[in-house]
Design a protein around this motif. Structure first.
Motif, PDB file in Angstrom:
ATOM      1  N   GLY A 153      -5.705   7.354   7.836  1.00  0.00           N
ATOM      2  CA  GLY A 153      -7.075   7.522   7.377  1.00  0.00           C
ATOM      3  C   GLY A 153      -8.007   7.646   8.558  1.00  0.00           C
ATOM      4  N   VAL A 154      -9.279   7.830   8.261  1.00  0.00           N
ATOM      5  CA  VAL A 154     -10.261   8.066   9.312  1.00  0.00           C
ATOM      6  C   VAL A 154     -11.467   7.157   9.132  1.00  0.00           C
ATOM      7  CG1 VAL A 154      -9.573  10.483   9.580  1.00  0.00           C
ATOM      8  CG2 VAL A 154     -11.400   9.892   7.984  1.00  0.00           C
ATOM      9  N   THR A 155     -12.238   7.026  10.210  1.00  0.00           N
ATOM     10  CA  THR A 155     -13.492   6.303  10.166  1.00  0.00           C
ATOM     11  C   THR A 155     -14.451   6.923  11.163  1.00  0.00           C
ATOM     12  OG1 THR A 155     -14.554   4.134  10.421  1.00  0.00           O
ATOM     13  CG2 THR A 155     -12.704   4.597  11.872  1.00  0.00           C
ATOM     14  N   VAL A 156     -15.722   6.861  10.858  1.00  0.00           N
ATOM     15  CA  VAL A 156     -16.743   7.287  11.814  1.00  0.00           C
ATOM     16  C   VAL A 156     -17.544   6.079  12.273  1.00  0.00           C
ATOM     17  CG1 VAL A 156     -16.948   9.635  10.930  1.00  0.00           C
ATOM     18  CG2 VAL A 156     -18.337   7.823   9.918  1.00  0.00           C
ATOM     19  N   GLY A 157     -17.139   4.897  11.851  1.00  0.00           N
ATOM     20  CA  GLY A 157     -17.827   3.673  12.221  1.00  0.00           C
ATOM     21  C   GLY A 157     -16.931   2.756  13.024  1.00  0.00           C
ATOM     22  N   THR A 158     -17.141   1.446  12.855  1.00  0.00           N
ATOM     23  CA  THR A 158     -16.376   0.458  13.617  1.00  0.00           C
ATOM     24  C   THR A 158     -15.375  -0.292  12.748  1.00  0.00           C
ATOM     25  OG1 THR A 158     -18.086  -1.227  13.245  1.00  0.00           O
ATOM     26  CG2 THR A 158     -18.266   0.123  15.240  1.00  0.00           C
ATOM     27  N   GLU A 159     -15.324   0.018  11.449  1.00  0.00           N
ATOM     28  CA  GLU A 159     -14.402  -0.665  10.555  1.00  0.00           C
ATOM     29  C   GLU A 159     -13.730   0.341   9.626  1.00  0.00           C
ATOM     30  OE1 GLU A 159     -16.448  -3.691   8.425  1.00  0.00           O
ATOM     31  OE2 GLU A 159     -16.838  -4.933  10.196  1.00  0.00           O
ATOM     32  N   ALA A 160     -12.539  -0.026   9.170  1.00  0.00           N
ATOM     33  CA  ALA A 160     -11.835   0.805   8.194  1.00  0.00           C
ATOM     34  C   ALA A 160     -10.893  -0.086   7.399  1.00  0.00           C
ATOM     35  CB  ALA A 160     -11.063   1.927   8.881  1.00  0.00           C
ATOM     36  N   ASP A 161     -10.607   0.332   6.186  1.00  0.00           N
ATOM     37  CA  ASP A 161      -9.684  -0.370   5.299  1.00  0.00           C
ATOM     38  C   ASP A 161      -8.895   0.706   4.577  1.00  0.00           C
ATOM     39  OD1 ASP A 161      -8.370  -1.753   3.305  1.00  0.00           O
ATOM     40  OD2 ASP A 161     -10.100  -2.916   2.672  1.00  0.00           O
ATOM     41  N   VAL A 162      -7.626   0.905   4.985  1.00  0.00           N
ATOM     42  CA  VAL A 162      -6.837   2.015   4.456  1.00  0.00           C
ATOM     43  C   VAL A 162      -5.504   1.502   3.924  1.00  0.00           C
ATOM     44  CG1 VAL A 162      -7.886   3.722   5.982  1.00  0.00           C
ATOM     45  CG2 VAL A 162      -5.838   2.513   6.729  1.00  0.00           C
ATOM     46  N   ALA A 163      -4.953   2.230   2.961  1.00  0.00           N
ATOM     47  CA  ALA A 163      -3.679   1.855   2.356  1.00  0.00           C
ATOM     48  C   ALA A 163      -2.516   2.301   3.239  1.00  0.00           C
ATOM     49  CB  ALA A 163      -3.554   2.481   0.977  1.00  0.00           C
ATOM     50  N   ILE A 164      -1.452   1.505   3.223  1.00  0.00           N
ATOM     51  CA  ILE A 164      -0.190   1.884   3.864  1.00  0.00           C
ATOM     52  C   ILE A 164       0.762   2.312   2.759  1.00  0.00           C
ATOM     53  CG2 ILE A 164       1.784   1.078   5.212  1.00  0.00           C
ATOM     54  CD1 ILE A 164      -0.071  -0.865   6.600  1.00  0.00           C
ATOM     55  N   PRO A 165       1.244   3.541   2.783  1.00  0.00           N
ATOM     56  CA  PRO A 165       2.103   4.011   1.692  1.00  0.00           C
ATOM     57  C   PRO A 165       3.387   3.192   1.621  1.00  0.00           C
ATOM     58  CG  PRO A 165       2.111   5.554   3.524  1.00  0.00           C
ATOM     59  CD  PRO A 165       1.032   4.571   3.816  1.00  0.00           C
ATOM     60  N   PRO A 166       3.899   2.970   0.418  1.00  0.00           N
ATOM     61  CA  PRO A 166       5.067   2.099   0.257  1.00  0.00           C
ATOM     62  C   PRO A 166       6.339   2.633   0.875  1.00  0.00           C
ATOM     63  CG  PRO A 166       4.479   3.166  -1.821  1.00  0.00           C
ATOM     64  CD  PRO A 166       3.367   3.448  -0.873  1.00  0.00           C
ATOM     65  N   ASN A 167       6.392   3.927   1.177  1.00  0.00           N
ATOM     66  CA  ASN A 167       7.611   4.477   1.770  1.00  0.00           C
ATOM     67  C   ASN A 167       7.655   4.302   3.284  1.00  0.00           C
ATOM     68  OD1 ASN A 167       5.413   6.340   1.869  1.00  0.00           O
ATOM     69  ND2 ASN A 167       6.834   7.958   2.443  1.00  0.00           N
ATOM     70  N   LEU A 168       6.629   3.689   3.866  1.00  0.00           N
ATOM     71  CA  LEU A 168       6.634   3.397   5.299  1.00  0.00           C
ATOM     72  C   LEU A 168       6.875   1.912   5.514  1.00  0.00           C
ATOM     73  CD1 LEU A 168       3.638   5.447   6.754  1.00  0.00           C
ATOM     74  CD2 LEU A 168       6.041   6.076   6.643  1.00  0.00           C
ATOM     75  N   THR A 169       7.625   1.570   6.550  1.00  0.00           N
ATOM     76  CA  THR A 169       7.845   0.171   6.896  1.00  0.00           C
ATOM     77  C   THR A 169       7.262  -0.111   8.274  1.00  0.00           C
ATOM     78  OG1 THR A 169       9.999   0.525   7.986  1.00  0.00           O
ATOM     79  CG2 THR A 169      10.008   0.207   5.586  1.00  0.00           C
ATOM     80  N   LEU A 170       6.736  -1.313   8.428  1.00  0.00           N
ATOM     81  CA  LEU A 170       6.160  -1.691   9.714  1.00  0.00           C
ATOM     82  C   LEU A 170       7.238  -1.840  10.779  1.00  0.00           C
ATOM     83  CD1 LEU A 170       3.506  -4.289   8.503  1.00  0.00           C
ATOM     84  CD2 LEU A 170       3.259  -1.816   8.821  1.00  0.00           C
TER      85      LEU A 170
END
Length: 223
Positions: free
Chosen positions: A177-194
């Motif tokens: 995802g993207v942000t033009v500010g100093t904060e963001a809250d984006v989803a991590i798709p379930p098919n990706l693992t950390l």
């Protein structure tokens, strides 16, 4: 070696076409096309995950104007923004995922207790100004789905935007995802693992830029 048409790879990633014997043989021997297809499938997962979110609050016209500028689509963007449209180019797949992430930052969540499952301190990269840093938390609100919450410090207003990536530390980067500010809250798709993508990277991007831009801050997630 003749590579498949990029449009065909996108349709394979979206399960819009079936792979034939020629596709299988080529992908078995071509690392470049195989990595691109895997990345496309991961980005497609972003769109499918976003499509499951419903009951979104109205989004202002200015936000859709910004999304239109980033994706190269006419403004206003069609209200069916959370779905995953049929596309014919890899860049549109990535842009659609980014557009969904912008809308996702506007969702007002409930008061469920969030559990931090991983976090990272993002360190300044050579292209960033002195004092630039960031902090990332990966949270589970109880539903099992993960979200990445980003806070940036000491970063100048971008000429375009900042994009958030998960990186395997080798060859593959997935835009979240993207942000033009100093904060963001984006989803991590379930098919990706950390475990497979433990590095968080925030890059400076020009509007409409599809490939990874210039790394500004980066760090490795810890449990």
């Amino acid at each position: 070696m003749t590579h498949p048409d990029p449009d065909h790879l996108v349709l394979l990633a979206l399960d819009e076409q079936r792979s034939g014997p020629g596709d299988t043989a080529h992908l078995d021997s071509c690392t470049q096309c195989r990595d691109e297809l895997e990345a496309l499938r991961a980005v497609a997962g972003l769109g499918r995950e976003a499509a499951a979110e419903t009951a979104l609050p109205p989004v202002s016209e200015s936000v859709w104007d910004r999304i239109a500028a980033e994706t190269g689509q006419p403004s206003p963007v069609a209200p069916r923004r959370r779905g995953f449209p049929r596309v014919a180019r890899y860049g549109v797949v990535a842009a659609a995922a980014a557009a969904g992430a912008i809308a996702g930052t506007l969702v007002v969540t409930g008061q469920d207790e969030e559990r931090v499952v991983a976090q990272a301190q993002l360190n300044r990269q050579p292209s960033a100004p002195d004092g630039a840093s960031g902090r990332v938390r990966i949270v589970d609100s109880g539903s099992g789905s993960l979200r990445l919450k980003l806070e940036l410090t000491g970063m100048p207003a971008p000429a375009g935007l900042y994009e958030i990536w998960l990186y395997d530390g080798k060859t593959t980067m997935i835009p979240l995802g993207v942000t033009v500010g100093t904060e963001a809250d984006v989803a991590i798709p379930p098919n990706l693992t950390l475990q497979a993508f433990p590095v968080v990277d925030v890059s400076a991007q020009q509007l409409g830029q599809q490939e990874h831009g210039t790394s500004m801050v980066q760090g490795t997630l810890r449990g």
